[in-house]
Design a protein around this motif. Sequence first.
Motif, PDB file in Angstrom:
ATOM      1  N   PHE A  82      -2.573  50.215  41.274  1.00 39.27           N
ATOM      2  CA  PHE A  82      -3.413  50.502  42.247  1.00 39.27           C
ATOM      3  C   PHE A  82      -4.767  50.192  42.369  1.00 39.27           C
ATOM      4  O   PHE A  82      -5.333  50.655  43.251  1.00 39.27           O
ATOM      5  CB  PHE A  82      -2.958  51.853  42.784  1.00 39.27           C
ATOM      6  N   CYS A  83      -5.408  50.177  41.090  1.00 41.45           N
ATOM      7  CA  CYS A  83      -6.623  50.476  40.914  1.00 41.45           C
ATOM      8  C   CYS A  83      -7.339  49.435  39.786  1.00 41.45           C
ATOM      9  O   CYS A  83      -6.552  48.843  39.076  1.00 41.45           O
ATOM     10  CB  CYS A  83      -6.954  51.735  40.581  1.00 41.45           C
ATOM     11  N   VAL A  84      -8.648  49.012  40.085  1.00 42.16           N
ATOM     12  CA  VAL A  84      -9.333  48.106  39.254  1.00 42.16           C
ATOM     13  C   VAL A  84      -9.613  48.675  37.760  1.00 42.16           C
ATOM     14  O   VAL A  84     -10.035  47.809  36.903  1.00 42.16           O
ATOM     15  CB  VAL A  84     -10.427  47.651  40.020  1.00 42.16           C
ATOM     16  N   TYR A  85      -9.166  49.875  37.622  1.00 41.18           N
ATOM     17  CA  TYR A  85      -9.596  50.573  36.362  1.00 41.18           C
ATOM     18  C   TYR A  85      -8.104  50.242  35.398  1.00 41.18           C
ATOM     19  O   TYR A  85      -8.289  50.418  34.309  1.00 41.18           O
ATOM     20  CB  TYR A  85      -9.613  51.807  36.365  1.00 41.18           C
ATOM     21  N   THR A 150      -8.654  59.154  39.457  1.00 40.52           N
ATOM     22  CA  THR A 150      -9.872  58.560  40.276  1.00 40.52           C
ATOM     23  C   THR A 150     -10.277  59.531  41.299  1.00 40.52           C
ATOM     24  O   THR A 150     -10.718  60.839  40.905  1.00 40.52           O
ATOM     25  CB  THR A 150      -9.833  57.053  40.704  1.00 40.52           C
ATOM     26  N   LYS A 154      -5.131  60.326  45.042  1.00 38.11           N
ATOM     27  CA  LYS A 154      -4.291  59.548  44.133  1.00 38.11           C
ATOM     28  C   LYS A 154      -3.835  60.493  42.964  1.00 38.11           C
ATOM     29  O   LYS A 154      -2.455  60.308  42.601  1.00 38.11           O
ATOM     30  CB  LYS A 154      -5.161  58.368  43.277  1.00 38.11           C
ATOM     31  N   PRO A 291     -11.275  49.576  49.182  1.00 36.67           N
ATOM     32  CA  PRO A 291     -10.583  48.464  49.011  1.00 36.67           C
ATOM     33  C   PRO A 291      -9.806  48.110  50.407  1.00 36.67           C
ATOM     34  O   PRO A 291      -9.409  49.050  50.931  1.00 36.67           O
ATOM     35  CB  PRO A 291      -9.539  49.044  47.938  1.00 36.67           C
ATOM     36  N   CYS A 316     -13.317  47.057  45.812  1.00 31.65           N
ATOM     37  CA  CYS A 316     -12.542  46.754  44.685  1.00 31.65           C
ATOM     38  C   CYS A 316     -11.623  45.530  45.021  1.00 31.65           C
ATOM     39  O   CYS A 316     -11.201  44.739  44.059  1.00 31.65           O
ATOM     40  CB  CYS A 316     -11.269  47.734  44.551  1.00 31.65           C
ATOM     41  N   ARG A 320     -15.943  44.010  43.045  1.00 29.68           N
ATOM     42  CA  ARG A 320     -15.751  45.219  41.994  1.00 29.68           C
ATOM     43  C   ARG A 320     -14.783  44.850  41.169  1.00 29.68           C
ATOM     44  O   ARG A 320     -14.969  45.314  39.783  1.00 29.68           O
ATOM     45  CB  ARG A 320     -15.627  46.401  42.798  1.00 29.68           C
ATOM     46  N   CYS A 349     -17.387  52.607  41.273  1.00 25.82           N
ATOM     47  CA  CYS A 349     -16.403  53.297  42.047  1.00 25.82           C
ATOM     48  C   CYS A 349     -17.172  54.295  42.297  1.00 25.82           C
ATOM     49  O   CYS A 349     -17.650  55.035  41.665  1.00 25.82           O
ATOM     50  CB  CYS A 349     -15.071  53.503  41.297  1.00 25.82           C
ATOM     51  N   CYS A 351     -15.751  57.271  43.098  1.00 22.35           N
ATOM     52  CA  CYS A 351     -15.182  58.534  42.307  1.00 22.35           C
ATOM     53  C   CYS A 351     -16.290  59.018  41.151  1.00 22.35           C
ATOM     54  O   CYS A 351     -15.853  59.936  40.799  1.00 22.35           O
ATOM     55  CB  CYS A 351     -13.817  57.978  41.660  1.00 22.35           C
ATOM     56  N   TYR A 385     -16.250  57.664  49.183  1.00 23.57           N
ATOM     57  CA  TYR A 385     -17.049  56.636  49.857  1.00 23.57           C
ATOM     58  C   TYR A 385     -17.724  57.251  51.304  1.00 23.57           C
ATOM     59  O   TYR A 385     -18.692  56.796  51.243  1.00 23.57           O
ATOM     60  CB  TYR A 385     -15.941  55.159  50.296  1.00 23.57           C
TER      61      TYR A 385
HETATM   62  S1  SF4 Z   1     -11.950  52.626  45.057  1.00 23.53           S
HETATM   63 FE1  SF4 Z   1     -12.132  53.461  42.899  1.00 23.53          FE
HETATM   64  S2  SF4 Z   1     -10.305  54.711  42.817  1.00 23.53           S
HETATM   65 FE2  SF4 Z   1     -10.133  52.892  44.550  1.00 23.53          FE
HETATM   66  S3  SF4 Z   1      -9.051  51.321  43.948  1.00 23.53           S
HETATM   67 FE3  SF4 Z   1     -11.289  50.960  43.727  1.00 23.53          FE
HETATM   68  S4  SF4 Z   1     -11.948  51.846  41.648  1.00 23.53           S
HETATM   69 FE4  SF4 Z   1      -9.908  52.548  42.264  1.00 23.53          FE
END
Ligand code: SF4
Lengths: 431, 248
Positions: A82-85, A150, A154, A291, A316, A320, A349, A351, A385
């Motif tokens: 779900f996340c770019v991390y 994050t 979530k 996103p 994201c 990102r 991000c 967060c 955000y």
């Molecule tokens: S906004 Fe932050 S928490 Fe949400 S998908 Fe992007 S990096 Fe992950």
Amino acid sequence: MSSANFEIKAYPEMWEELGMDVPRFEKARLMLGEAYSKTYLSQTNRPAKMAYFDEMISEIHGGRVKELLAAKAAGHPVVGTFCVYIPEEIVIAAGGVCVGLCGGSQGSVPDAEKILPRNICPMVKSAFGFKAGRICPYFQAVDFVYGETTCDAKKKTWEILDRLVPTYVMEIPQMKRERDRVLWLAEVKDFQAKVEEVAGKSIFEADLAQAIRVMNEKRRALQRLTGLRGANPAPISGKDALLIEQIAFYDEPVRFAAQVNELCDELAERVAKGEGVSEITAPRVLISGTPMALPNWKVHNLVETAGAVVVGEESCIGTRYFKDLIDENLPGMEAQLGALTDRYMKIDCSCFTPNDERIDQIAKEYRAAKAQGIIHYSLQFCHTYNIEEIKVRELCERENIPYLSIESDYSPEDVGQLQTRIEAFLEQIRG
Amino acid sequence: MLIGIDLGSRTVKLAAVRDGILTDFQLSESGFDPHHQALAMLARYQPRRIIATGYGRHLAHKHFADQVITEIKAHALGARHSFPECRTILDVGGQDSKVISLDAAGRVVNFQMNDKCAAGTGRFLEIMAGSLGYGLAEFGEAPFNSYREVEINSMCTVFAESEVISLKNHGSAPADIARAIHLSVVNRLVNMLNRLGMGDSLVFTGGVARNRFMVAALAEKLGMEVLVPEHPDLTGALGAALHAGTLD
Ligand code: SF4
Ligand code: SF4
């Protein structure tokens, strides 16, 4: 492809086997097909190479799912994200597949609201609802879901999601000091162990080196696409570019990069000839914020229907995800994992606190895209955000950048008002 | 002759302009079919150009209007016509309220609109007037006869209505409740104005600007002059008609 003969292909038997709610999903399929035709295929002057991405949407519930199931049958881990991390390189190094799960549809929100509170981020609700309602083949196909700590919405949802599908949670710190890096690196190594366990094999230096190259190549292709959008007239619509950025999360990375590059060749020709999708006078807008998960095309659609062109997504599902690469020539796993951790730590991000790099990044992208205004887009109830928006607003005031802030969810009820606000914003840019 | 037509959520407004001067106007309920309503209103003119604005602008464009502009731009143009120096406009209409900031040349530099609910709009006032048994015109006069302070806290139409009922049941005078309702809307509007920052006077447009107490309470709360055009609800239509004149 013309809108008349477009359809999202149906695979009822496979869906049945995956334990899905087939009658409901069938309805969702038809709705998505209709929305796609209306939003996408009605555009004029689309690059020919968009055909591949149309095909990816047409096969979204079938072809790509089959590939995932085949990978799984061959013993490769399939990880839902779900996340770019998510350190994708590690999954790829183990021969596995990452697939970004959808979270951009109003259709699955009621399923989530049976369980989750209503006043939380629509993306979290939508994603959760896809699983709760058994209306996403990807969710049914994954070995496990990768979650991270994050935002609050979530990290607390993972606890509940874990009851429906195994959910592995990686701790992402909230600051970026040295001690946070130490924690992060340890988390990356734990994640590696988890993936190795599911894959039933160890990852070696050569595997990781290869995976880093694969991901870099994919990210470079997306960077190239972003670069081309800086031309005036823009060679591709913002909607199409956003679609590609969304598909980036579920397509096979090597094939995807090749296709994006082919598209970019076509776009480069357009740029050389001074051709584009819009008039040279069309206002150019950069979208920045949360996103926009598939199939959330709401803001892009409103902006472009009003005659402007979106020239970048600072998001994201956007830069990102691909602005940072990893050094490909580091010897030894330790150095590779260190570089990987550093790369992921660069993601800006909201967060994180502080997160002023993001503000600088927005200014940089604004200039590179030759944009004429910024729309900040935040999903409803996304506190990080929505609050960071203050700093984006201040940036725009400082630099005299026309600016509009939108907070919205997936429901259609605010479309009329958003349309007025966006049109007024474009009037402001046109002067 | 140039025509501006404002297809709002509750009413359709038409302004006819010749040589930059308002020569005729009409106002009627939108009804179920605003497009035909608008056509009926247009029937008596032979305009050189029609510009539509408001909620139904795109519908009008599809059927008869030559071009559209948003309510934001239309109000900016209309307000400037009556008050050439104005820099801040507050428009409170049937279903939305907005604040518009202009630069010295009259260009829109920033604007805000209310959230997607009825709070802080004409509709809110109308519903509250109804629950107190006032007609709309009386409602704006009633607070001038209020001598006791009561408070309404909720901006949600449903909750505010139940607050009104409970105040009534506790024996509060209708005039006092009416005042409280007005002040709660004023507070909300002032918050919106403060978000944008403002100069030393305010132009107040839209149907709600006809409400005398609203105007007085806003002026007091802001500590500045609140200017109301002669036909505040016509501002958008007038702006659209004036825009038609700039296209030659
Ligand atoms: S906004 Fe932050 S928490 Fe949400 S998908 Fe992007 S990096 Fe992950
Ligand atoms: S958009 Fe905001 S609230 Fe939603 S998942 Fe991302 S960080 Fe969390």
